[in-house]
Design a protein around this motif. Sequence first.
Motif, PDB file in Angstrom:
ATOM      1  N   ASP A   5      39.718  23.635  29.124  1.00  0.00           N
ATOM      2  CA  ASP A   5      38.845  23.964  30.252  1.00  0.00           C
ATOM      3  C   ASP A   5      38.816  25.480  30.419  1.00  0.00           C
ATOM      4  O   ASP A   5      39.777  26.082  30.868  1.00  0.00           O
ATOM      5  N   LYS A   6      37.691  26.096  30.051  1.00  0.00           N
ATOM      6  CA  LYS A   6      37.600  27.562  30.086  1.00  0.00           C
ATOM      7  C   LYS A   6      36.507  27.973  31.061  1.00  0.00           C
ATOM      8  O   LYS A   6      35.457  28.457  30.665  1.00  0.00           O
ATOM      9  N   ARG A   7      36.768  27.773  32.336  1.00  0.00           N
ATOM     10  CA  ARG A   7      35.812  28.191  33.359  1.00  0.00           C
ATOM     11  C   ARG A   7      35.972  29.671  33.637  1.00  0.00           C
ATOM     12  O   ARG A   7      37.073  30.196  33.674  1.00  0.00           O
ATOM     13  N   LYS A   8      34.842  30.326  33.864  1.00  0.00           N
ATOM     14  CA  LYS A   8      34.851  31.747  34.164  1.00  0.00           C
ATOM     15  C   LYS A   8      35.056  31.935  35.665  1.00  0.00           C
ATOM     16  O   LYS A   8      34.474  31.226  36.474  1.00  0.00           O
ATOM     17  N   GLN A   9      35.895  32.899  36.032  1.00  0.00           N
ATOM     18  CA  GLN A   9      36.185  33.184  37.427  1.00  0.00           C
ATOM     19  C   GLN A   9      36.436  34.672  37.565  1.00  0.00           C
ATOM     20  O   GLN A   9      37.123  35.257  36.747  1.00  0.00           O
ATOM     21  N   SER A  10      35.865  35.261  38.601  1.00  0.00           N
ATOM     22  CA  SER A  10      36.125  36.679  38.857  1.00  0.00           C
ATOM     23  C   SER A  10      37.313  36.811  39.789  1.00  0.00           C
ATOM     24  O   SER A  10      37.389  36.124  40.805  1.00  0.00           O
ATOM     25  N   LEU A  11      38.218  37.680  39.431  1.00  0.00           N
ATOM     26  CA  LEU A  11      39.375  37.984  40.265  1.00  0.00           C
ATOM     27  C   LEU A  11      39.384  39.481  40.513  1.00  0.00           C
ATOM     28  O   LEU A  11      39.029  40.261  39.638  1.00  0.00           O
ATOM     29  N   TYR A  12      39.800  39.873  41.692  1.00  0.00           N
ATOM     30  CA  TYR A  12      39.801  41.286  42.051  1.00  0.00           C
ATOM     31  C   TYR A  12      41.230  41.735  42.314  1.00  0.00           C
ATOM     32  O   TYR A  12      41.948  41.106  43.084  1.00  0.00           O
ATOM     33  N   PHE A  13      41.621  42.812  41.648  1.00  0.00           N
ATOM     34  CA  PHE A  13      42.957  43.360  41.778  1.00  0.00           C
ATOM     35  C   PHE A  13      42.859  44.813  42.212  1.00  0.00           C
ATOM     36  O   PHE A  13      41.916  45.513  41.824  1.00  0.00           O
ATOM     37  N   PRO A  14      43.843  45.295  42.952  1.00  0.00           N
ATOM     38  CA  PRO A  14      43.886  46.729  43.231  1.00  0.00           C
ATOM     39  C   PRO A  14      43.958  47.483  41.900  1.00  0.00           C
ATOM     40  O   PRO A  14      44.530  46.988  40.912  1.00  0.00           O
ATOM     41  N   ASP A  16      45.630  50.001  40.720  1.00  0.00           N
ATOM     42  CA  ASP A  16      46.936  50.264  40.108  1.00  0.00           C
ATOM     43  C   ASP A  16      47.557  48.994  39.528  1.00  0.00           C
ATOM     44  O   ASP A  16      48.197  49.031  38.483  1.00  0.00           O
ATOM     45  N   MET A  17      47.350  47.852  40.181  1.00  0.00           N
ATOM     46  CA  MET A  17      47.884  46.591  39.681  1.00  0.00           C
ATOM     47  C   MET A  17      47.161  46.182  38.390  1.00  0.00           C
ATOM     48  O   MET A  17      47.802  45.747  37.426  1.00  0.00           O
ATOM     49  N   LEU A  18      45.847  46.356  38.373  1.00  0.00           N
ATOM     50  CA  LEU A  18      45.076  46.032  37.183  1.00  0.00           C
ATOM     51  C   LEU A  18      45.514  46.898  36.003  1.00  0.00           C
ATOM     52  O   LEU A  18      45.675  46.407  34.882  1.00  0.00           O
ATOM     53  N   LYS A  19      45.750  48.173  36.251  1.00  0.00           N
ATOM     54  CA  LYS A  19      46.215  49.080  35.196  1.00  0.00           C
ATOM     55  C   LYS A  19      47.559  48.607  34.638  1.00  0.00           C
ATOM     56  O   LYS A  19      47.787  48.602  33.422  1.00  0.00           O
ATOM     57  N   GLU A  20      48.433  48.183  35.537  1.00  0.00           N
ATOM     58  CA  GLU A  20      49.747  47.692  35.120  1.00  0.00           C
ATOM     59  C   GLU A  20      49.620  46.429  34.258  1.00  0.00           C
ATOM     60  O   GLU A  20      50.298  46.286  33.236  1.00  0.00           O
ATOM     61  N   ILE A  21      48.734  45.518  34.666  1.00  0.00           N
ATOM     62  CA  ILE A  21      48.513  44.290  33.893  1.00  0.00           C
ATOM     63  C   ILE A  21      47.907  44.626  32.543  1.00  0.00           C
ATOM     64  O   ILE A  21      48.313  44.067  31.513  1.00  0.00           O
ATOM     65  N   GLN A  22      46.947  45.558  32.519  1.00  0.00           N
ATOM     66  CA  GLN A  22      46.336  45.977  31.254  1.00  0.00           C
ATOM     67  C   GLN A  22      47.369  46.597  30.319  1.00  0.00           C
ATOM     68  O   GLN A  22      47.389  46.297  29.118  1.00  0.00           O
ATOM     69  N   VAL A  36      47.943  37.114  33.093  1.00  0.00           N
ATOM     70  CA  VAL A  36      47.815  36.578  34.457  1.00  0.00           C
ATOM     71  C   VAL A  36      48.206  35.096  34.488  1.00  0.00           C
ATOM     72  O   VAL A  36      48.889  34.641  35.406  1.00  0.00           O
ATOM     73  N   GLN A  37      47.806  34.335  33.473  1.00  0.00           N
ATOM     74  CA  GLN A  37      48.177  32.916  33.414  1.00  0.00           C
ATOM     75  C   GLN A  37      49.691  32.738  33.327  1.00  0.00           C
ATOM     76  O   GLN A  37      50.268  31.865  33.997  1.00  0.00           O
ATOM     77  N   GLN A  38      50.346  33.558  32.525  1.00  0.00           N
ATOM     78  CA  GLN A  38      51.804  33.464  32.397  1.00  0.00           C
ATOM     79  C   GLN A  38      52.480  33.838  33.717  1.00  0.00           C
ATOM     80  O   GLN A  38      53.453  33.194  34.135  1.00  0.00           O
ATOM     81  N   ALA A  39      51.955  34.879  34.366  1.00  0.00           N
ATOM     82  CA  ALA A  39      52.520  35.296  35.652  1.00  0.00           C
ATOM     83  C   ALA A  39      52.402  34.171  36.674  1.00  0.00           C
ATOM     84  O   ALA A  39      53.330  33.916  37.446  1.00  0.00           O
ATOM     85  N   TRP A  40      51.259  33.481  36.689  1.00  0.00           N
ATOM     86  CA  TRP A  40      51.067  32.362  37.621  1.00  0.00           C
ATOM     87  C   TRP A  40      52.069  31.244  37.321  1.00  0.00           C
ATOM     88  O   TRP A  40      52.693  30.702  38.227  1.00  0.00           O
TER      89      TRP A  40
END
Length: 69
Positions: A5-14, A16-22, A36-40
């Motif tokens: 199941d590969k549904r598209k979803q927009s998520l918004y991060f601050p 600095d947090m997005l940079k850290e995840i990247q 993000v999936q592993q973190a969840w």
Amino acid sequence: MAGTDKRKQSLYFPEDMLKEIQDEANRQDRSLSWVVQQAWKIARERIKAYPSVNDVNGDEEIDRKEEMM
């Protein structure tokens, strides 16, 4: 858990947090989505323990704060 199941979803991060995840995704040579999936998966039980907005205790605390004003 269904892996197809590969549904598209927009998520918004601050920003600095997005940079850290990247940065972490790049370090592991993985996608942002994977990180993000592993973190969840790691954090979901802890997050489920947080009280709901509708919990009675939370409402009582709000009422007390309003009484103090």
